[in-house]
Motif scaffolding. Sequence first.
Motif, PDB file in Angstrom:
ATOM      1  N   PRO A 265     -24.974 -97.179 -18.839  1.00 37.39           N
ATOM      2  CA  PRO A 265     -25.404 -95.746 -18.393  1.00 37.39           C
ATOM      3  C   PRO A 265     -25.835 -95.547 -17.061  1.00 37.39           C
ATOM      4  O   PRO A 265     -26.523 -96.582 -16.366  1.00 37.39           O
ATOM      5  N   SER A 266     -25.253 -94.587 -16.106  1.00 34.31           N
ATOM      6  CA  SER A 266     -25.835 -94.298 -15.041  1.00 34.31           C
ATOM      7  C   SER A 266     -27.439 -93.854 -15.142  1.00 34.31           C
ATOM      8  O   SER A 266     -27.614 -93.493 -16.179  1.00 34.31           O
ATOM      9  N   HIS A 267     -28.026 -93.921 -13.840  1.00 36.84           N
ATOM     10  CA  HIS A 267     -29.423 -93.702 -13.921  1.00 36.84           C
ATOM     11  C   HIS A 267     -29.614 -92.184 -13.444  1.00 36.84           C
ATOM     12  O   HIS A 267     -30.427 -91.746 -12.670  1.00 36.84           O
ATOM     13  N   PHE A 268     -29.013 -91.085 -14.215  1.00 40.25           N
ATOM     14  CA  PHE A 268     -29.185 -89.770 -13.649  1.00 40.25           C
ATOM     15  C   PHE A 268     -29.305 -88.906 -14.998  1.00 40.25           C
ATOM     16  O   PHE A 268     -28.665 -89.085 -15.926  1.00 40.25           O
ATOM     17  N   LEU A 269     -29.882 -87.815 -14.902  1.00 42.00           N
ATOM     18  CA  LEU A 269     -29.743 -86.913 -15.921  1.00 42.00           C
ATOM     19  C   LEU A 269     -30.095 -85.305 -15.199  1.00 42.00           C
ATOM     20  O   LEU A 269     -30.895 -85.200 -14.481  1.00 42.00           O
ATOM     21  N   ALA A 270     -28.848 -84.630 -15.407  1.00 42.75           N
ATOM     22  CA  ALA A 270     -29.005 -83.282 -14.518  1.00 42.75           C
ATOM     23  C   ALA A 270     -28.873 -81.998 -15.578  1.00 42.75           C
ATOM     24  O   ALA A 270     -28.507 -82.317 -16.842  1.00 42.75           O
ATOM     25  N   TYR A 271     -29.484 -80.874 -15.266  1.00 38.71           N
ATOM     26  CA  TYR A 271     -29.564 -79.722 -16.273  1.00 38.71           C
ATOM     27  C   TYR A 271     -29.081 -78.489 -15.566  1.00 38.71           C
ATOM     28  O   TYR A 271     -29.676 -78.204 -14.326  1.00 38.71           O
ATOM     29  N   ASP A 272     -28.419 -77.588 -15.845  1.00 37.44           N
ATOM     30  CA  ASP A 272     -27.812 -76.472 -15.409  1.00 37.44           C
ATOM     31  C   ASP A 272     -28.523 -75.327 -15.898  1.00 37.44           C
ATOM     32  O   ASP A 272     -27.919 -74.043 -15.327  1.00 37.44           O
ATOM     33  N   GLY A 273     -29.502 -75.332 -16.624  1.00 34.82           N
ATOM     34  CA  GLY A 273     -30.139 -74.246 -17.127  1.00 34.82           C
ATOM     35  C   GLY A 273     -29.545 -74.174 -18.699  1.00 34.82           C
ATOM     36  O   GLY A 273     -30.319 -73.373 -19.578  1.00 34.82           O
ATOM     37  N   THR A 274     -28.617 -74.597 -19.072  1.00 37.94           N
ATOM     38  CA  THR A 274     -28.063 -74.761 -20.500  1.00 37.94           C
ATOM     39  C   THR A 274     -27.582 -75.896 -21.119  1.00 37.94           C
ATOM     40  O   THR A 274     -27.991 -76.324 -21.943  1.00 37.94           O
ATOM     41  N   ARG A 275     -26.942 -76.761 -20.113  1.00 38.15           N
ATOM     42  CA  ARG A 275     -26.490 -77.933 -20.500  1.00 38.15           C
ATOM     43  C   ARG A 275     -27.080 -79.232 -19.903  1.00 38.15           C
ATOM     44  O   ARG A 275     -27.391 -78.938 -18.526  1.00 38.15           O
ATOM     45  N   LEU A 276     -27.131 -80.369 -20.396  1.00 38.02           N
ATOM     46  CA  LEU A 276     -27.268 -81.653 -19.767  1.00 38.02           C
ATOM     47  C   LEU A 276     -26.111 -82.491 -19.465  1.00 38.02           C
ATOM     48  O   LEU A 276     -25.218 -82.427 -19.870  1.00 38.02           O
ATOM     49  N   LEU A 277     -26.185 -83.157 -18.490  1.00 36.72           N
ATOM     50  CA  LEU A 277     -25.065 -84.150 -17.890  1.00 36.72           C
ATOM     51  C   LEU A 277     -25.620 -85.422 -17.258  1.00 36.72           C
ATOM     52  O   LEU A 277     -26.593 -85.471 -16.673  1.00 36.72           O
ATOM     53  N   THR A 278     -25.026 -86.366 -17.960  1.00 37.20           N
ATOM     54  CA  THR A 278     -25.182 -87.694 -17.495  1.00 37.20           C
ATOM     55  C   THR A 278     -23.936 -88.550 -17.688  1.00 37.20           C
ATOM     56  O   THR A 278     -22.834 -87.909 -17.645  1.00 37.20           O
ATOM     57  N   GLY A 279     -23.832 -90.032 -17.154  1.00 38.66           N
ATOM     58  CA  GLY A 279     -22.683 -90.608 -17.260  1.00 38.66           C
ATOM     59  C   GLY A 279     -22.897 -91.948 -17.304  1.00 38.66           C
ATOM     60  O   GLY A 279     -24.084 -92.585 -17.572  1.00 38.66           O
ATOM     61  N   TYR A 280     -21.740 -92.735 -17.739  1.00 43.10           N
ATOM     62  CA  TYR A 280     -21.788 -94.364 -17.995  1.00 43.10           C
ATOM     63  C   TYR A 280     -20.516 -94.773 -17.315  1.00 43.10           C
ATOM     64  O   TYR A 280     -19.369 -94.001 -16.989  1.00 43.10           O
ATOM     65  N   THR A 281     -20.536 -96.096 -17.006  1.00 44.12           N
ATOM     66  CA  THR A 281     -19.401 -97.001 -16.732  1.00 44.12           C
ATOM     67  C   THR A 281     -19.203 -97.918 -17.814  1.00 44.12           C
ATOM     68  O   THR A 281     -19.971 -98.630 -18.541  1.00 44.12           O
ATOM     69  N   LYS A 282     -17.854 -98.299 -18.051  1.00 42.59           N
ATOM     70  CA  LYS A 282     -17.484 -99.143 -18.986  1.00 42.59           C
ATOM     71  C   LYS A 282     -16.952-100.696 -18.491  1.00 42.59           C
ATOM     72  O   LYS A 282     -16.235-100.569 -17.433  1.00 42.59           O
ATOM     73  N   MET A 283     -17.413-101.754 -19.221  1.00 47.56           N
ATOM     74  CA  MET A 283     -16.706-103.031 -18.948  1.00 47.56           C
ATOM     75  C   MET A 283     -15.665-103.160 -19.128  1.00 47.56           C
ATOM     76  O   MET A 283     -15.211-104.105 -20.048  1.00 47.56           O
ATOM     77  N   GLU A 284     -14.540-102.566 -18.625  1.00 46.65           N
ATOM     78  CA  GLU A 284     -12.977-102.880 -18.725  1.00 46.65           C
ATOM     79  C   GLU A 284     -12.565-102.779 -17.686  1.00 46.65           C
ATOM     80  O   GLU A 284     -13.086-102.970 -16.374  1.00 46.65           O
ATOM     81  N   VAL A 285     -11.037-103.351 -17.223  1.00 46.33           N
ATOM     82  CA  VAL A 285     -10.196-103.352 -16.540  1.00 46.33           C
ATOM     83  C   VAL A 285     -10.592-101.901 -15.516  1.00 46.33           C
ATOM     84  O   VAL A 285     -10.238-101.088 -16.031  1.00 46.33           O
ATOM     85  N   ASN A 286     -10.612-102.156 -14.376  1.00 52.41           N
ATOM     86  CA  ASN A 286     -10.918-101.247 -13.057  1.00 52.41           C
ATOM     87  C   ASN A 286     -12.179-100.335 -13.557  1.00 52.41           C
ATOM     88  O   ASN A 286     -12.502 -99.512 -12.932  1.00 52.41           O
ATOM     89  N   TYR A 287     -12.969-100.786 -14.491  1.00 50.02           N
ATOM     90  CA  TYR A 287     -14.341-100.149 -14.650  1.00 50.02           C
ATOM     91  C   TYR A 287     -14.284 -98.496 -14.840  1.00 50.02           C
ATOM     92  O   TYR A 287     -14.691 -98.022 -13.897  1.00 50.02           O
ATOM     93  N   PRO A 288     -13.894 -98.205 -15.678  1.00 47.62           N
ATOM     94  CA  PRO A 288     -13.570 -96.715 -15.978  1.00 47.62           C
ATOM     95  C   PRO A 288     -14.790 -96.047 -16.250  1.00 47.62           C
ATOM     96  O   PRO A 288     -15.915 -96.875 -16.950  1.00 47.62           O
ATOM     97  N   GLY A 289     -15.225 -94.942 -15.945  1.00 45.94           N
ATOM     98  CA  GLY A 289     -16.412 -94.265 -16.286  1.00 45.94           C
ATOM     99  C   GLY A 289     -16.114 -92.783 -16.962  1.00 45.94           C
ATOM    100  O   GLY A 289     -15.297 -92.161 -16.827  1.00 45.94           O
ATOM    101  N   VAL A 290     -17.316 -92.201 -17.402  1.00 50.21           N
ATOM    102  CA  VAL A 290     -17.195 -90.987 -18.223  1.00 50.21           C
ATOM    103  C   VAL A 290     -18.629 -90.264 -17.954  1.00 50.21           C
ATOM    104  O   VAL A 290     -19.659 -90.845 -17.488  1.00 50.21           O
ATOM    105  N   VAL A 291     -18.351 -88.930 -17.729  1.00 47.62           N
ATOM    106  CA  VAL A 291     -19.665 -88.069 -17.701  1.00 47.62           C
ATOM    107  C   VAL A 291     -19.623 -87.106 -18.842  1.00 47.62           C
ATOM    108  O   VAL A 291     -18.764 -86.867 -19.355  1.00 47.62           O
TER     109      VAL A 291
END
Length: 435
Positions: A188-214
């Motif tokens: 997991p990335s070390h952030f957490l954001a809030y837009d007034g309604t929703r929360l957003l965070t992200g992470y990186t995967k230990m795979e080829v080319n290190y893909p990520g997701v928010v």
Amino acid sequence: MRTDMKRVGTKGQRAALVGALLAVVLGGTGCGDDECVTAFDCQEKNPVTEGQGWTCVDHVCRAVDLTPPDGGADAGSDGGTGSDAGTDGGTLPDGGTDPCASVPRDAKLGTLQLQAGFTAEESAELSPEVLAVVSTPGPTYSLFGLRVTAATRDLVALGTWPDVKPGASAIDTILAPADRANAANTFPSHFLAYDGTRLLTGYTKMEVNYPGVVSVVDPAAREEASYFDAKTSVSAVGTADAFFINGGPVDRVSNTLGVYALVTSARPYVAVKAVTFPSQGVGTSGLSAYSTNSIAVFGYAKTGAQAGDFVNVAHAVGNAKLTQAVADRTPVVLADEPAVDVGSDFNAAAAFGNGVAMARGANSAGVFDVTDVSRFSLTPGLAGNQPVSVGAREPVLTAADACTSVDLLSSLGSDLLVGVTDSNGRRLVRIRQGQ
């Protein structure tokens, strides 16, 4: 006497950025032309072992242990659970004497020293499993946290300030359906954001080319969670109906680092590149904050003189420019905006009223030593598109020893929340400017 706060994190586990994994993923840009130039050269030549990755140091590929300390609880700040956290027992695991055992400390700030012009208000206990915290706008402040254990990565309700405690059950996992069977493969990335309604965070995967997701999660469960490809996301801030994500391309909008707006005002959400970084000398994406007077601070890590060295820099951008950039699909050129003269490297940033607070310090042998938390005021230009004015540094917290650590910065309305850890445990402390 050296005036620095305790090193943020377990020895040997830290890097110059929050989200230290990115320094390993991207490697240095000056490794030379022997075995490798970047970590990707090493990845192409060597298989990826679970819990390990590859980095390029002095032209040589080296395996790096990427398993976060404490069973995956924290890849960027260990909440003081490492052997260097300081104990009252007086004896270290290696048989040495703990120099912090007999040091007097304040119940809130430990040995940190509050500077003139600021006051320490309420404090609340915080679990070391919580990597990031975000608050609703108020006047009643509800807190949410990103909680990480060996088996889970989820969002939790932390209650209403100052009655902070993890919720009995998670709001939702941050993992996309395809990644839920193997949580240990995600960082997991070390952030957490809030837009007034929703929360957003992200992470990186230990795979080829290190893909990520928010991940975008509605804590009131009015909408289903959404997931977007987003490589190397380091930080994010939320505004009304949009998140600004500092990292690699979101939803494959482009192929370069920058700041990407994820517009959430209507479905489907749309990703737009909002800010461009310089084309040369950028090692990784960086830190972000958004002040109460609607000024964003975005940064990136410049490559240093030595292989694998990164130094964070930041610039201030007014909201009018960001809004125009999203509407016109013409990104703001970050290097053309006023720089925040931090005066050193830094590894955390958060809004502090009409300004930004930064945890300043330096990276030494993979460990970031925080010297102080300082504030910089931000003033809008006279007209919407005129440059922001950045004030001089104002020290907020400093220390004369290494017995208390700062491992988190966040905001509570116009005040600052500081994560503090020592032998008395981990806690959030509310810092207010003025009396």
